[in-house]
Design a protein around this motif. Structure first.
Motif, PDB file in Angstrom:
ATOM      1  N   ASN A  58       3.354   1.184   4.180  1.00 30.55           N
ATOM      2  CA  ASN A  58       2.571   0.841   2.991  1.00 30.55           C
ATOM      3  C   ASN A  58       1.802   2.078   2.539  1.00 30.55           C
ATOM      4  O   ASN A  58       1.832   2.444   1.361  1.00 30.55           O
ATOM      5  N   GLY A  59       1.195   2.746   3.498  1.00 35.95           N
ATOM      6  CA  GLY A  59       0.483   3.989   3.191  1.00 35.95           C
ATOM      7  C   GLY A  59       1.440   5.026   2.640  1.00 35.95           C
ATOM      8  O   GLY A  59       1.101   5.769   1.709  1.00 35.95           O
ATOM      9  N   ILE A 136      -7.942   1.595  -8.469  1.00 39.24           N
ATOM     10  CA  ILE A 136      -7.829   1.677  -6.997  1.00 39.24           C
ATOM     11  C   ILE A 136      -6.469   1.126  -6.583  1.00 39.24           C
ATOM     12  O   ILE A 136      -6.070   0.038  -7.011  1.00 39.24           O
ATOM     13  N   ILE A 137      -5.752   1.901  -5.780  1.00 37.89           N
ATOM     14  CA  ILE A 137      -4.462   1.431  -5.257  1.00 37.89           C
ATOM     15  C   ILE A 137      -4.635   1.124  -3.778  1.00 37.89           C
ATOM     16  O   ILE A 137      -5.046   1.995  -3.002  1.00 37.89           O
ATOM     17  N   ASP A 138      -4.313  -0.118  -3.402  1.00 38.90           N
ATOM     18  CA  ASP A 138      -4.434  -0.576  -2.009  1.00 38.90           C
ATOM     19  C   ASP A 138      -3.098  -0.396  -1.305  1.00 38.90           C
ATOM     20  O   ASP A 138      -2.183  -1.219  -1.437  1.00 38.90           O
ATOM     21  N   ALA A 139      -2.991   0.752  -0.581  1.00 37.26           N
ATOM     22  CA  ALA A 139      -1.765   1.030   0.190  1.00 37.26           C
ATOM     23  C   ALA A 139      -2.144   1.076   1.669  1.00 37.26           C
ATOM     24  O   ALA A 139      -1.737   1.988   2.413  1.00 37.26           O
ATOM     25  N   ILE A 140      -2.940   0.055   2.094  1.00 35.74           N
ATOM     26  CA  ILE A 140      -3.448   0.078   3.480  1.00 35.74           C
ATOM     27  C   ILE A 140      -2.507  -0.671   4.418  1.00 35.74           C
ATOM     28  O   ILE A 140      -2.011  -0.138   5.403  1.00 35.74           O
ATOM     29  N   LEU A 141      -2.220  -1.941   4.063  1.00 33.69           N
ATOM     30  CA  LEU A 141      -1.369  -2.780   4.933  1.00 33.69           C
ATOM     31  C   LEU A 141      -0.340  -3.518   4.088  1.00 33.69           C
ATOM     32  O   LEU A 141      -0.638  -4.004   3.002  1.00 33.69           O
ATOM     33  N   GLY A 142       0.865  -3.612   4.623  1.00 29.71           N
ATOM     34  CA  GLY A 142       1.900  -4.369   3.896  1.00 29.71           C
ATOM     35  C   GLY A 142       2.529  -5.378   4.836  1.00 29.71           C
ATOM     36  O   GLY A 142       1.815  -6.137   5.489  1.00 29.71           O
ATOM     37  N   THR A 143       3.845  -5.368   4.963  1.00 25.87           N
ATOM     38  CA  THR A 143       4.525  -6.392   5.796  1.00 25.87           C
ATOM     39  C   THR A 143       4.267  -6.168   7.281  1.00 25.87           C
ATOM     40  O   THR A 143       4.626  -6.986   8.097  1.00 25.87           O
ATOM     41  N   GLY A 144       3.669  -5.049   7.639  1.00 18.89           N
ATOM     42  CA  GLY A 144       3.497  -4.755   9.074  1.00 18.89           C
ATOM     43  C   GLY A 144       2.188  -5.241   9.646  1.00 18.89           C
ATOM     44  O   GLY A 144       1.858  -4.948  10.794  1.00 18.89           O
ATOM     45  N   ILE A 145       1.422  -6.003   8.869  1.00 21.08           N
ATOM     46  CA  ILE A 145       0.106  -6.446   9.362  1.00 21.08           C
ATOM     47  C   ILE A 145       0.275  -7.375  10.555  1.00 21.08           C
ATOM     48  O   ILE A 145       1.180  -8.208  10.604  1.00 21.08           O
ATOM     49  N   SER A 163     -16.132  -3.165  -5.906  1.00 26.16           N
ATOM     50  CA  SER A 163     -16.150  -2.211  -7.035  1.00 26.16           C
ATOM     51  C   SER A 163     -15.557  -2.896  -8.265  1.00 26.16           C
ATOM     52  O   SER A 163     -14.830  -3.887  -8.161  1.00 26.16           O
ATOM     53  N   ASN A 164     -15.866  -2.346  -9.422  1.00 24.15           N
ATOM     54  CA  ASN A 164     -15.340  -2.955 -10.650  1.00 24.15           C
ATOM     55  C   ASN A 164     -14.061  -2.286 -11.121  1.00 24.15           C
ATOM     56  O   ASN A 164     -13.586  -2.550 -12.215  1.00 24.15           O
ATOM     57  N   ALA A 165     -13.540  -1.411 -10.292  1.00 25.58           N
ATOM     58  CA  ALA A 165     -12.317  -0.697 -10.722  1.00 25.58           C
ATOM     59  C   ALA A 165     -11.167  -1.692 -10.826  1.00 25.58           C
ATOM     60  O   ALA A 165     -11.197  -2.774 -10.237  1.00 25.58           O
ATOM     61  N   LEU A 166     -10.137  -1.301 -11.588  1.00 26.17           N
ATOM     62  CA  LEU A 166      -8.905  -2.091 -11.632  1.00 26.17           C
ATOM     63  C   LEU A 166      -8.216  -1.926 -10.281  1.00 26.17           C
ATOM     64  O   LEU A 166      -8.011  -0.809  -9.819  1.00 26.17           O
ATOM     65  N   LYS A 167      -7.912  -3.041  -9.619  1.00 29.84           N
ATOM     66  CA  LYS A 167      -7.368  -2.960  -8.257  1.00 29.84           C
ATOM     67  C   LYS A 167      -5.888  -3.370  -8.235  1.00 29.84           C
ATOM     68  O   LYS A 167      -5.526  -4.428  -8.734  1.00 29.84           O
ATOM     69  N   ILE A 168      -5.073  -2.523  -7.622  1.00 36.96           N
ATOM     70  CA  ILE A 168      -3.635  -2.785  -7.544  1.00 36.96           C
ATOM     71  C   ILE A 168      -3.206  -2.753  -6.083  1.00 36.96           C
ATOM     72  O   ILE A 168      -3.429  -1.756  -5.389  1.00 36.96           O
ATOM     73  N   ALA A 169      -2.625  -3.870  -5.608  1.00 33.48           N
ATOM     74  CA  ALA A 169      -2.179  -3.932  -4.207  1.00 33.48           C
ATOM     75  C   ALA A 169      -0.727  -3.495  -4.132  1.00 33.48           C
ATOM     76  O   ALA A 169       0.082  -3.888  -4.975  1.00 33.48           O
ATOM     77  N   VAL A 170      -0.384  -2.717  -3.095  1.00 32.50           N
ATOM     78  CA  VAL A 170       1.002  -2.276  -2.888  1.00 32.50           C
ATOM     79  C   VAL A 170       1.701  -3.270  -1.970  1.00 32.50           C
ATOM     80  O   VAL A 170       1.241  -3.519  -0.866  1.00 32.50           O
ATOM     81  N   ASP A 171       2.738  -3.893  -2.488  1.00 29.67           N
ATOM     82  CA  ASP A 171       3.611  -4.822  -1.752  1.00 29.67           C
ATOM     83  C   ASP A 171       2.898  -6.126  -1.416  1.00 29.67           C
ATOM     84  O   ASP A 171       3.379  -7.197  -1.754  1.00 29.67           O
ATOM     85  N   ILE A 172       1.772  -6.036  -0.730  1.00 28.79           N
ATOM     86  CA  ILE A 172       1.010  -7.238  -0.344  1.00 28.79           C
ATOM     87  C   ILE A 172      -0.470  -6.869  -0.340  1.00 28.79           C
ATOM     88  O   ILE A 172      -0.812  -5.787   0.137  1.00 28.79           O
ATOM     89  N   PRO A 173      -1.372  -7.718  -0.824  1.00 25.92           N
ATOM     90  CA  PRO A 173      -2.798  -7.370  -0.708  1.00 25.92           C
ATOM     91  C   PRO A 173      -3.158  -7.193   0.770  1.00 25.92           C
ATOM     92  O   PRO A 173      -2.864  -8.081   1.589  1.00 25.92           O
ATOM     93  N   SER A 174      -3.749  -6.039   1.113  1.00 22.15           N
ATOM     94  CA  SER A 174      -4.055  -5.777   2.530  1.00 22.15           C
ATOM     95  C   SER A 174      -4.962  -6.866   3.081  1.00 22.15           C
ATOM     96  O   SER A 174      -5.954  -7.229   2.445  1.00 22.15           O
ATOM     97  N   GLY A 175      -4.586  -7.368   4.245  1.00 22.97           N
ATOM     98  CA  GLY A 175      -5.366  -8.429   4.886  1.00 22.97           C
ATOM     99  C   GLY A 175      -4.694  -9.779   4.744  1.00 22.97           C
ATOM    100  O   GLY A 175      -5.022 -10.720   5.457  1.00 22.97           O
ATOM    101  N   MET A 176      -3.709  -9.859   3.848  1.00 20.38           N
ATOM    102  CA  MET A 176      -3.008 -11.132   3.631  1.00 20.38           C
ATOM    103  C   MET A 176      -1.819 -11.219   4.577  1.00 20.38           C
ATOM    104  O   MET A 176      -1.113 -10.227   4.781  1.00 20.38           O
TER     105      MET A 176
END
Ligand SMILES: NC(=O)C1=CN([C@@H]2O[C@H](COP(=O)(O)OP(=O)(O)OC[C@H]3O[C@@H](n4cnc5c(N)ncnc54)[C@H](O)[C@@H]3O)[C@@H](O)[C@H]2O)[C@H](O)CC1
Ligand SMILES: [K+]
Length: 518
Positions: A58-59, A136-145, A163-176
């Motif tokens: 994901n990163g 903000i791009i969330d590339a922290i965790l994906g299918t490997g969580i 934060s009020n930034a526009l937030k975009i999750a990569v593949d899956i929102p991290s933590g889900m």
């Protein structure tokens, strides 16, 4: 797609020659394209991009996207939660090092390693109070969580969500949870989720409030990578629990053998043992006991009087079936009338997963099993035709092998097979040059194996492997598909070592090696 199917497909791309590094490049490029599109809809002036990266693939998507976003004129800040030495995915590390090598850096890139999440509080992101400054791009965790979130990630997720930034999750929102969509701790609450190839089941189940707008990008994975069984499917095997004890890793019962065919149940048993089951019971007729025992001291051999299995064995077999996880009926049982009657009663009374092979296939009535999902049948083409004989009209197209057909003819042929196999809820493993695995509307094709495997008994080995995988908790579809791959791979190793002269009992020599390579 379920995440495990995506993970298997990713790895199986390599069997086609399509590297995961290439997939990651495509994922990051399409991520960059979608972010650029969103930025034009949302912002009047060019914005800064903050990419948060984790330690896995994901990163990696985030590192690739950074490179492409720079070329689109964005200013990019990367916040690494795992620094270069802690990146576990080799492809992600490759892409992180590319950015590191861009030094001295002429691009508008800044890379920060987040030692302590509180460091983030002093960045513009945490203070930004409108969309105007950051995406903000969330590339922290994906299918490997897996499991609970570590504290640094939790704190980071909190700061991003506040934060009020526009937030975009990569593949899956991290933590889900990527399969169920559940949020066990906490998760990024994105405005958009950009997922690759196909939407993951968790994203689909979670609902718009938790994933925002869903954008699915194609990354060049061919449909064959989903259909062909490959080494990626080994990821479906349960990891062995260190403190498991005897019997945890599968107890099986094989019912078969008669005066003439003693080898079949033994070959099935040997193959099951070598894919790691703990206990193998073999129920056979008395004349076979000493020979079967001679194959392996690990077999617990039970029997009753006579040359072949009769109804007098019923109660003994049911008693053993109560203590095992899965049952294989058929290898070498022969076609005596009373044996057939016995199998039909066993299928009606045994409520454990069952593999029906060989002679059992020739005697069990389709109507007895059609509504059970927990059954695998493993016919070759002639057994397939006779098992489904009252459903099949014209068998001519069934005989053509896939190699000489155009893609339209292949679709037509598969459609005809599926018309037939949909009459049972379980899994059909149609053995052949290419093993075809059918379950409801799904299809897998296994290409491992070789002509050396026409030797008698390789089907018994397949039955034993499928039985073992069922006993270890795989569903019939995954067990059937993976068994053909593992058994065929063992046949390929056997051919490498012995040429075409190898015997079915040799396969067990190679099966364990394939499993342990995970
Ligand atoms: N075809 C595709 O969909 C492609 C997907 N790609 C991307 O790769 C990820 C999957 O990568 P993977 O390395 O398997 O896992 P993740 O990156 O999701 O995360 C695993 C990583 O994170 C650590 N970790 C796991 N659980 C936790 C936790 N609870 N707390 C903290 N850290 C955790 C773990 O140690 C791992 O290192 C997929 O989602 C896509 O984004 C590929 O780019 C290619 C094509
Ligand atoms: K993510």
């Amino acid at each position: 797609m379920k995440p495990i199917d995506m993970i298997a497909t990713d790895i199986n791309c390599e069997d086609l020659g399509l590297s995961r590094l290439c997939l990651m490049e495509n994922a990051g490029k399409s991520l960059s394209d979608e972010v650029a599109k969103l930025s034009t809809f949302t912002f009047s002036k060019p914005v800064k991009i903050a990419i948060f990266t984790g330690s896995g693939g994901n990163g990696g998507d985030g590192f690739v996207a950074a490179r492409h976003l720079l070329n689109r004129g964005f200013e990019v800040d990367i916040f690494m939660l795992a620094d270069f030495n802690n990146i576990k995915s080799s492809d992600a590390k490759t892409n992180a090092l590319i950015l590191k090598n861009m030094s001295p850096c002429f691009s508008r890139l800044a890379i920060h390693y987040i030692e302590d999440a509180n460091d983030l509080n002093y960045t513009e992101i945490a203070k930004s109070n409108s969309f105007s400054e950051y995406i903000i791009i969330d590339a922290i965790l994906g299918t490997g969580i897996k499991g609970k979130l570590r504290n640094k990630i939790k704190k980071t997720i909190e700061i991003i969500n506040n934060s009020n930034a526009l937030k975009i999750a990569v593949d899956i929102p991290s933590g889900m949870d990527s399969e169920t969509g559940e949020i066990h701790d906490m998760a990024i609450k994105p405005n958009y989720t950009i997922t690759f190839h196909k939407i993951k089941s968790g994203v689909k189940k979670a609902g718009e409030d938790f994933v925002g707008g869903i954008i699915t990008s194609d990354i060049g994975i061919p449909i064959e990578a989903e259909i062909f069984v490959g080494k990626g499917d080994l990821q479906r095997l349960k990891k062995r629990d260190e403190n498991s004890h005897k019997g945890n890793n599968g107890k099986i019962l094989i019912v078969g053998g008669n005066g003439d065919y003693v080898g079949a149940p033994s070959i099935a048993g040997l193959s099951a043992l070598s894919v790691g089951v703990d206990l193998v019971y073999i129920y056979t007729s008395r004349v076979n006991v000493s020979v079967i025992k001679s194959y392996s001291p690990d077999f617990i051999v039970k029997s009753h009087e006579g040359e072949y299995l009769t109804l007098s064995a019923l109660d003994d077999i049911l008693a053993i079936a109560d203590n095992v996880d899965a049952v294989l009926l058929g290898p070498g049982a022969g076609l005596m009338n009373e044996t057939g009657k016995l199998f039909n009663i066993l299928v009606s009374k045994i409520k454990k997963p069952i593999v029906l092979d060989a002679d059992a296939l020739k005697s069990v009535d389709l109507n007895l099993i059609k509504n059970r999902e927990d059954i695998i049948i493993t016919p070759h083409l002639n057994e397939f035709k006779s098992f489904f004989s009252n459903i099949i009209e014209d068998t001519s197209i069934l005989d053509k092998n896939l190699d000489n057909l155009s893609y339209m003819e292949i679709h037509d042929k598969i459609a005809i097979f599926q018309e037939i196999t949909k009459n049972i809820k379980g899994t059909v493993v149609l053995k052949g040059k290419y093993d075809l695995i059918f379950n409801k509307n799904n299809l897998r094709i296994n290409k491992t194996g070789n002509p050396g495997m026409t030797v008698g008994g390789t089907g018994d080995s397949l039955g034993g492997v499928a039985l073992a995988l069922l006993s270890q908790g795989l569903n019939t579809y995954d067990a059937g598909a993976l068994a053909t791959y593992i058994n065929g791979k063992a046949g390929d190793f056997a051919q490498d070592k012995y040429g075409n002269g190898f015997r079915a009992s040799t396969l067990s020599e190679f099966l364990g090696k394939i499993i342990v390579d995970i």
